[in-house]
Write an enzyme that holds these catalytic residues in place. Structure first.
Site, PDB file in Angstrom:
ATOM      1  N   GLU A 240       0.837  -1.211   0.000  1.00  0.00           N
ATOM      2  CA  GLU A 240       0.000   0.000   0.000  1.00  0.00           C
ATOM      3  C   GLU A 240       0.873   1.263   0.000  1.00  0.00           C
ATOM      4  O   GLU A 240       0.767   2.127   0.888  1.00  0.00           O
ATOM      5  CB  GLU A 240      -1.005  -0.021   1.171  1.00  0.00           C
ATOM      6  CG  GLU A 240      -1.984  -1.182   1.029  1.00  0.00           C
ATOM      7  CD  GLU A 240      -3.220  -1.127   1.934  1.00  0.00           C
ATOM      8  OE1 GLU A 240      -3.274  -0.290   2.835  1.00  0.00           O
ATOM      9  OE2 GLU A 240      -4.149  -1.929   1.691  1.00  0.00           O
TER      10      GLU A 240
ATOM     11  N   GLU B 138      -4.857  -8.616  -0.816  1.00  0.00           N
ATOM     12  CA  GLU B 138      -5.697  -8.410   0.375  1.00  0.00           C
ATOM     13  C   GLU B 138      -7.146  -8.308  -0.084  1.00  0.00           C
ATOM     14  O   GLU B 138      -7.490  -7.434  -0.885  1.00  0.00           O
ATOM     15  CB  GLU B 138      -5.284  -7.142   1.144  1.00  0.00           C
ATOM     16  CG  GLU B 138      -3.971  -7.309   1.881  1.00  0.00           C
ATOM     17  CD  GLU B 138      -3.578  -6.116   2.746  1.00  0.00           C
ATOM     18  OE1 GLU B 138      -4.481  -5.430   3.280  1.00  0.00           O
ATOM     19  OE2 GLU B 138      -2.361  -5.878   2.871  1.00  0.00           O
TER      20      GLU B 138
END
Ligand code: AHR
Length: 514
Positions: free
Chosen positions: A193, A318
């Protein structure tokens, strides 16, 4: 009287099954293989995932363990056929300095886990512990490297430490720490991220950083180069994907990540309860989950422009549901229960991954134990297998099978003015020639009839397993561990090329055709 009779007939008809779901399984058109790595999992140093979940410490005499890793968790994950496990984060990965987690445990530095609850991380579970645990599990490790607060040298040395055979400073260090042979880790994440907790970078900046880091991640595993995965977009951030694909040459990139959580409000405390939810909340959670289809289509279309041969995998590393934490638990630990809503979410999402098997070749459910949409919850020496666990175990027949494309015309499941398809269907042919069909009834209020044309296939028999319960809120508890578990299914009939199935409300079914 006539009016009363009409209302009665109407009421009865809403309780009976609908007959509008129709599907064709194109058994003569299978090309793409459902990569087993889409069934991957994720273990972060977050809450009770590693400590208490996987690892209870070498000195624990109450919970059976090998080198501190609990054996009940290992056994359950092996039965589920876990193909890969991502570690050590998540957000934690970009704060993690791997050299803190090697060597004698008493000498390892203690740090503060700044992302997750501000707890002390004593580094007692480090590289050797994780990679040896993966060997015990028979699963491939996926290491997420620190880009946000690390250095190029640190990450390239981690690769050398775990993968170089001998005669290098890092392989010598590994051998001094008791491990002679390298672990040969194939999957490597280059940050996590990067647009957020991994450094709040802009996409063009990260693209350059990625090029720099990945240049120094050398080595092969077997005949293949190590598999480098760039930190990817959040849900529908298509600009992130476009910028990375435009600026990173395809030969420097094996996988591009994407994260998507099924959450209907990111506001603090507004994600809804994991167990006490309304039908509207159920609907909105599944609506978010089904967005995965559109997200994959659109990210793939961008990737196709720069990589028409689909060399780069889209890695959904994810995914899953994210609710409020269980009452009374640490908000930084993300501990949530898991109901039939989650089973339906998992079944429908995996069916979407199958549909895009040519591009989506790896994925990781967040997370494996005690965090978010976990497959296992632990309490002391007990473990609980969640409805999501059972779906992944039932669906493992699809791992490495050839995806058979499905055309589906589904009935509508309506709440207010919004609607979703009432069923989700996927099919594959395994290496032994057996065809498996997975079906999800998304409408919690009605059974669903579905008529399936088996194009290019004549079947003489069908067997199946079902995961079902009366309500979408139903779940297993430590007092009732087996309220929800798979059972034999006898709601399917096959005759030649025609399969008919009646799915109970709130159910996930996997069939095997003979
Ligand atoms: O899975 C929990 C967190 O969600 C991860 O650490 C992070 O990558 C994501 O935002």
């Amino acid at each position: 009287m006539k009016k009363q009779l009409t209302s009665l007939l109407l009421a009865v008809s809403t309780l009976t099954v609908t007959a509008q779901n129709k599907a064709t399984i194109n058994a003569d058109e299978g090309k793409a293989v459902i990569n087993r790595h889409i069934y991957g999992h994720f273990a972060e140093h977050l809450g009770r995932c590693i400590y208490d979940g996987f690892y209870v410490g070498e000195t624990n005499t109450k919970i059976p363990n090998k080198n501190g890793v609990r054996l009940d968790v290992i056994e359950a994950l092996k039965k589920m056929k876990i193909p890969n496990l991502r570690w050590p984060g998540g957000c934690f990965a970009d704060t993690y300095h791997w050299k803190d987690g090697i060597g004698p445990k008493a000498k390892r530095p203690k740090i503060v886990n700044t992302w997750w609850g501000g707890v002390t991380e004593d580094n007692s579970f480090g590289t050797h512990d994780f990679l040896n645990m993966c060997e015990l599990l028979g699963t491939e490790p996926y290491l997420a490297g620190n880009v946000g607060s690390g250095t190029v040298q640190d990450l390239s040395e981690w690769v050398q430490y775990v993968n170089f055979e001998k005669n290098s400073p890092m392989s010598n260090l590994r051998q001094q720490n008791g491990r002679e042979k390298p672990w040969n880790v194939r999957f490597w994440g280059v940050g996590n991220e990067a647009w957020g907790c991994g450094g709040n970078m802009k996409p063009d900046y990260y693209a350059n950083i990625y090029r720099q880091y990945s240049t120094f991640m050398n080595g092969q595993v077997g005949k293949e180069r190590i598999f480098r995965i760039a930190s990817g977009a959040s849900s529908d951030d298509y600009n992130w994907t476009e910028t990375l694909m435009k600026n990173i040459p395809v030969n420097m990139l094996e996988g591009l990540a994407m994260h998507h959580y099924s959450v209907f409000s990111w506001d603090e405390g507004k994600k809804g309860s994991a167990t006490a939810f309304t039908e509207d909340e159920y609907f909105r959670t599944i609506q978010q989950a089904l967005r995965m289809d559109e997200l994959i289509q659109k990210h793939s279309a961008i990737m196709d422009k720069y990589d028409p041969q689909k060399k780069v995998a889209l890695v959904v590393d994810e995914w899953g549901a994210w609710y409020n934490v269980e009452p009374g638990t640490n908000p930084g630990f993300l501990y949530q229960q898991n109901t039939m809503r989650d089973a339906i979410l998992a079944g429908a999402t995996l069916n979407i991954f199958h549909k895009h098997a040519d591009r989506v070749r790896m994925a990781n459910l967040a997370q494996a134990v005690n965090v978010l949409q976990a497959v296992i919850l632990t309490k002391g020496d007990k473990i609980l297998l969640t409805p999501t666990y059972h779906v992944l175990e039932m669906y493992n027949v699809h791992q490495d099978a050839t995806m058979l494309p499905v055309d589906l015309k589904a009935d509508d499941y309506e709440v207010g003015k919004d609607k979703l398809p009432a069923v989700s269907v996927s099919a594959s042919r395994d290496k032994a020639g057996k065809v498996h069909v997975s079906l999800v009834n998304i409408n919690p209020n009605k059974p669903q009839d579905i008529s399936v044309n088996l194009k290019g296939l004549k079947a003489s028999g069908v067997t199946g397993r079902v995961l079902t319960s009366a309500k979408v809120q139903d779940h297993n508890t430590f007092e009732n561990l087996n309220k929800i578990k798979p059972a034999a299914f006898n709601g399917a009939k096959v005759s030649g090329d025609n399969l008919t199935v009646t799915l109970p409300p709130v159910s996930v079914v996997v069939l095997e055709l003979n």
